[in-house]
Scaffold this motif. Structure first.
Motif, short mmCIF file in Angstrom:
data_model
loop_
_atom_site.label_atom_id
_atom_site.label_comp_id
_atom_site.label_asym_id
_atom_site.label_seq_id
_atom_site.Cartn_x
_atom_site.Cartn_y
_atom_site.Cartn_z
N LYS A 69 0.87 -1.34 0.09
CA LYS A 69 0.12 -0.57 -0.07
C LYS A 69 0.88 0.87 0.18
N SER A 70 1.84 1.75 0.69
CA SER A 70 3.02 2.16 0.92
C SER A 70 3.79 2.45 -0.86
N GLY A 71 3.33 1.67 -1.11
CA GLY A 71 3.71 1.11 -3.49
C GLY A 71 5.28 1.29 -3.26
N HIS A 72 5.41 -0.39 -2.35
CA HIS A 72 6.86 -0.60 -2.93
C HIS A 72 6.15 -2.58 -3.47
N GLU A 73 7.23 -2.28 -4.57
CA GLU A 73 7.22 -3.72 -5.48
C GLU A 73 7.22 -4.51 -4.12
N VAL A 74 6.41 -5.67 -4.09
CA VAL A 74 7.03 -7.34 -2.67
C VAL A 74 6.38 -8.04 -3.59
N HIS A 75 7.62 -9.04 -3.10
CA HIS A 75 7.48 -10.60 -3.33
C HIS A 75 7.64 -11.48 -2.53
N VAL A 76 6.90 -12.12 -2.42
CA VAL A 76 6.39 -13.05 -1.02
C VAL A 76 6.33 -13.67 -1.49
N TRP A 77 7.17 -15.04 -0.66
CA TRP A 77 7.30 -16.78 -0.30
C TRP A 77 6.41 -17.13 0.68
N ASN A 78 5.82 -17.30 0.88
CA ASN A 78 5.44 -18.37 1.86
C ASN A 78 5.68 -19.61 2.17
N ARG A 79 5.76 -20.95 2.89
CA ARG A 79 5.80 -22.21 2.87
C ARG A 79 4.14 -22.19 2.53
N THR A 80 2.94 -22.39 2.50
CA THR A 80 1.74 -22.57 2.03
C THR A 80 1.72 -21.89 1.31
N ALA A 81 1.49 -21.68 -0.13
CA ALA A 81 1.17 -21.18 -0.99
C ALA A 81 0.32 -20.28 -1.20
N ALA A 82 -0.64 -21.19 -0.96
CA ALA A 82 -2.17 -19.90 -0.82
C ALA A 82 -2.15 -18.37 0.21
N LYS A 83 -1.47 -18.61 0.92
CA LYS A 83 -1.12 -17.71 2.27
C LYS A 83 -0.56 -16.04 0.95
N VAL A 91 0.62 -7.99 -4.43
CA VAL A 91 1.88 -8.81 -4.31
C VAL A 91 2.25 -9.62 -5.22
N GLN A 92 3.42 -10.51 -5.19
CA GLN A 92 3.62 -11.26 -6.38
C GLN A 92 4.01 -12.38 -5.80
N ALA A 93 3.66 -13.58 -5.59
CA ALA A 93 3.34 -14.34 -4.73
C ALA A 93 5.00 -15.39 -5.82
N LYS A 94 5.87 -15.70 -4.78
CA LYS A 94 6.80 -16.76 -5.42
C LYS A 94 6.86 -18.14 -5.07
N PRO A 95 7.64 -19.27 -5.52
CA PRO A 95 7.09 -20.09 -5.63
C PRO A 95 8.67 -20.59 -4.00
N THR A 96 9.72 -20.12 -4.32
CA THR A 96 10.57 -20.16 -3.64
C THR A 96 10.91 -19.08 -2.86
N PRO A 97 11.91 -19.09 -1.51
CA PRO A 97 12.82 -17.73 -1.50
C PRO A 97 13.72 -17.23 -1.31
N GLU A 98 14.45 -18.39 -2.09
CA GLU A 98 15.32 -16.94 -3.48
C GLU A 98 14.98 -16.49 -4.74
N ALA A 99 13.55 -17.11 -4.64
CA ALA A 99 13.34 -16.64 -6.08
C ALA A 99 12.30 -15.34 -5.52
N ALA A 100 12.25 -15.20 -4.24
CA ALA A 100 11.31 -13.64 -3.54
C ALA A 100 12.61 -12.87 -3.47
N ALA A 101 13.77 -13.56 -3.40
CA ALA A 101 15.41 -11.92 -2.72
C ALA A 101 15.55 -11.81 -3.83
N ALA A 102 15.54 -12.75 -6.09
CA ALA A 102 16.04 -12.67 -6.78
C ALA A 102 16.46 -11.26 -6.78
#
Length: 292
Positions: free
Chosen positions: A22-36, A45-56
């Protein structure tokens, strides 16, 4: 605006992610339960399949997982560690001061900039002007990205360069909170057992609160200054406190109430009295809290 990676989309993590988005940042998020993570898509928000993908693609990577064991299980995977190099890792997972320091040392040793944070709030107030998050680590890095942190909590503050300081202060403040809540439970239990109306109790608590607050301020000042012996300004000696505590224990026994809190207090008083401090100030107990 900053591209941010985020590990964790539980109740707190999701609130943090939504606020960042909401503050305008582009956020890439990973969670063990992908649905969350996927559920945050309506916020951009962009959901990513792995932690490294969220951080890349991120400049800053936040972590808010269950505990440090869960966090370490992800951060210390070789592919995640490699991706984090050269980025700022902001650890918002709750843990002990030792765990915070260990993670800070690990990150530094792997070329990862590191800040540790303690969230002094519940998920529903993330992003509010009066919300507090404490940060420790590099002051210059905190200042560089302060706008990001203030978006999450209006009262965000830099505390120390000691990686464990935020966690330690968090535990101290939680100890204060739990003591108050457990004390309230003890009071409410007595009220129920003795048929004292809740509104009546609330009315008289309000009148007695200044006395409680004054005793707390006096205790903090005495412990700070090392004035724990009995003197002319002592509100009540250990002997006086102990006599009053026995009344609470008698109520517990008479009404069959859980004695665990009163018995814990009694154990401390007993130890202090056995060590010859019966006439000293309540502040003398601080010596015996530091070591059993």
């Amino acid at each position: 605006m900053t591209t941010i990676g985020f590990f964790g989309a539980g109740r707190m993590g999701a609130s943090l992610v939504r606020t960042l988005a909401k503050s305008g940042h582009e956020v890439h998020v990973w969670n063990r339960t992908a649905a969350k993570a996927e559920a945050l898509a309506p916020f951009g928000v962009q959901a990513k399949p792995t932690p490294e993908a969220a951080a890349a693609e991120a400049e800053i990577v936040f972590v808010n997982l269950l505990d440090y064991a869960a966090s370490d299980a992800q951060l210390r995977k070789p592919e995640v560690t490699q991706t984090l190099k050269g980025k700022l890792l902001v650890q918002l997972t709750s843990g002990s001061p030792k765990a915070s320091r260990d993670t800070g040392a690990w990150a530094t040793g792997h070329g990862i900039a590191y800040l540790d944070g303690a969230i002094m709030a519940t998920p529903n107030v993330i992003g509010e002007p009066e919300t507090l998050i404490l940060f420790v680590g590099s002051k210059s890095l905190y200042q560089k990205h302060e706008r990001v942190f203030v978006a999450l909590a209006g009262k965000s503050a830099f505390l120390s360069e000691d990686f464990g300081a935020a966690s330690a202060l968090d535990s101290a403040l939680l100890g204060q909170m739990w003591s108050t809540l457990f004390g309230t439970l003890q009071a409410l239990t007595i009220n129920r057992a003795e048929n004292i109306n809740a509104d009546t109790y609330a009315t008289y608590l309000k009148l007695v609160q200044p006395v409680i607050d004054g005793a707390e301020r006096d205790l903090m000042q005495r412990v700070r200054d090392g004035r724990d012996g009995g003197d002319d300004e002592t509100f009540a000696t250990i002997a006086a406190h102990n006599v009053a505590l026995q009344h609470l224990r008698h109520i517990n026994a008479e009404r069959g109430l859980n004695p665990v809190l009163a018995d814990a207090y009694a154990s401390l008083f007993r130890t202090v009295i056995q060590n010859g401090h019966v006439g000293d100030d309540f502040a003398i107990l601080a010596r015996f809290m530091s070591a059993p």
